[in-house]
Scaffold this motif. Structure first.
Motif, PDB file in Angstrom:
ATOM      1  N   MET A 132       0.842  -1.200   0.000  1.00 12.28           N
ATOM      2  CA  MET A 132       0.000   0.000   0.000  1.00 12.28           C
ATOM      3  C   MET A 132       0.878   1.251   0.000  1.00 12.28           C
ATOM      4  SD  MET A 132      -3.291  -0.512  -0.225  1.00 12.28           S
ATOM      5  CE  MET A 132      -3.968   1.038   0.363  1.00 12.28           C
ATOM      6  N   SER A 133       1.952   1.243   0.792  1.00 11.15           N
ATOM      7  CA  SER A 133       2.843   2.410   0.874  1.00 11.15           C
ATOM      8  C   SER A 133       3.570   2.665  -0.439  1.00 11.15           C
ATOM      9  CB  SER A 133       3.879   2.215   1.992  1.00 11.15           C
ATOM     10  OG  SER A 133       3.252   2.204   3.255  1.00 11.15           O
ATOM     11  N   THR A 134       3.887   1.606  -1.178  1.00 12.42           N
ATOM     12  CA  THR A 134       4.646   1.754  -2.430  1.00 12.42           C
ATOM     13  C   THR A 134       3.774   1.802  -3.668  1.00 12.42           C
ATOM     14  OG1 THR A 134       4.985  -0.636  -2.633  1.00 12.42           O
ATOM     15  CG2 THR A 134       6.693   0.632  -1.448  1.00 12.42           C
ATOM     16  N   GLY A 135       2.463   1.679  -3.503  1.00 14.10           N
ATOM     17  CA  GLY A 135       1.550   1.740  -4.639  1.00 14.10           C
ATOM     18  C   GLY A 135       1.554   0.490  -5.507  1.00 14.10           C
ATOM     19  N   VAL A 177      -7.415   1.013  -4.810  1.00  9.01           N
ATOM     20  CA  VAL A 177      -6.056   1.368  -4.391  1.00  9.01           C
ATOM     21  C   VAL A 177      -5.552   2.565  -5.200  1.00  9.01           C
ATOM     22  CG1 VAL A 177      -3.659   0.560  -4.286  1.00  9.01           C
ATOM     23  CG2 VAL A 177      -5.518  -0.947  -3.555  1.00  9.01           C
ATOM     24  N   THR A 178      -5.909   2.613  -6.480  1.00  7.41           N
ATOM     25  CA  THR A 178      -5.474   3.712  -7.339  1.00  7.41           C
ATOM     26  C   THR A 178      -6.016   5.058  -6.862  1.00  7.41           C
ATOM     27  OG1 THR A 178      -5.289   2.242  -9.233  1.00  7.41           O
ATOM     28  CG2 THR A 178      -5.485   4.572  -9.724  1.00  7.41           C
ATOM     29  N   LYS A 219      -2.327   8.504  -0.914  1.00  8.44           N
ATOM     30  CA  LYS A 219      -0.991   7.899  -0.925  1.00  8.44           C
ATOM     31  C   LYS A 219      -0.218   8.347   0.302  1.00  8.44           C
ATOM     32  CE  LYS A 219      -2.003   6.302  -4.967  1.00  8.44           C
ATOM     33  NZ  LYS A 219      -3.384   5.913  -4.836  1.00  8.44           N
ATOM     34  N   ASP A 267      -0.388  10.768   5.309  1.00  8.95           N
ATOM     35  CA  ASP A 267      -0.565  11.227   3.930  1.00  8.95           C
ATOM     36  C   ASP A 267       0.714  11.923   3.478  1.00  8.95           C
ATOM     37  OD1 ASP A 267      -1.237  13.324   1.837  1.00  8.95           O
ATOM     38  OD2 ASP A 267      -3.161  12.278   1.971  1.00  8.95           O
ATOM     39  N   HIS A 268       1.224  11.555   2.318  1.00  5.65           N
ATOM     40  CA  HIS A 268       2.510  12.102   1.874  1.00  5.65           C
ATOM     41  C   HIS A 268       2.421  13.538   1.376  1.00  5.65           C
ATOM     42  CE1 HIS A 268       2.258  11.961  -2.642  1.00  5.65           C
ATOM     43  NE2 HIS A 268       1.203  11.226  -2.313  1.00  5.65           N
ATOM     44  N   THR A 269       1.233  14.039   1.036  1.00  3.32           N
ATOM     45  CA  THR A 269       1.153  15.395   0.494  1.00  3.32           C
ATOM     46  C   THR A 269       1.139  16.468   1.564  1.00  3.32           C
ATOM     47  OG1 THR A 269      -1.268  15.337   0.400  1.00  3.32           O
ATOM     48  CG2 THR A 269      -0.059  14.623  -1.574  1.00  3.32           C
TER      49      THR A 269
END
Length: 154
Positions: free
Chosen positions: A29-32, A63-64, A68, A102-104
């Motif tokens: 999930m973390s790496t997509g 997942v898409t 992220k 969340d990475h953003t």
């Protein structure tokens, strides 16, 4: 790892295998890695969040469109079912804590997964995974039902 027909699996082996399965979920999930996420579930597996249950065929799109970031999970608490006639336990339930960042914006979500696991010919797999969020006000819930447009996902 052992299959349904091999009575050599120990409880420790099962705990380690399920732990690795759940680690694979968090890392993929973390790496997509959508196919990696799909691979940890049984063919009839489901994921539940935000008031909806998603079958395996919807996972790639789900997942898409999911946020992220980093999935940080705790050690699962696992309870095994009863052995079958050959002495093998083929089902289990568990709970695993989650912190998602969340990475953003580095927003954090916390909660836990409630899982069911099933031993398959390919080893232990998630049969169901349901997310419960822990809110700032102390409530524990699956979130507000919402519309996820899976048709918009590639």
């Amino acid at each position: 790892m052992s299959t349904n027909s091999a009575p050599t699996s120990s409880r420790t082996d099962d705990i380690v295998e399920i732990g690795q399965l759940l680690a694979k979920y968090a890392v993929t999930m973390s790496t997509g890695d959508v196919q990696g996420v799909v691979s940890v579930f049984t063919p009839d597996g489901t994921y539940s969040a935000f008031g909806d249950v998603y079958p395996l065929d919807q996972f790639p799109a789900l997942v898409t469109v999911a946020p992220k970031g980093l999935f940080v999970t705790g050690t699962p608490l696992i309870e095994f079912g009863e052995p079958d006639e050959s002495g093998i336990v083929n089902d289990a339930n568990g709970t695993q804590t989650l912190q998602f960042i969340d990475h953003t914006q580095t927003d954090i979500r916390i909660g836990y997964y409630t899982d069911t696991y099933r031993r398959t010919g390919d080893g232990w797999r998630l049969a169901t995974r349901a997310m419960t969020f822990i809110r700032r006000n102390g409530e524990h819930n699956s979130g507000r039902p919402h519309v996820v447009d899976l048709s918009a996902a590639p």
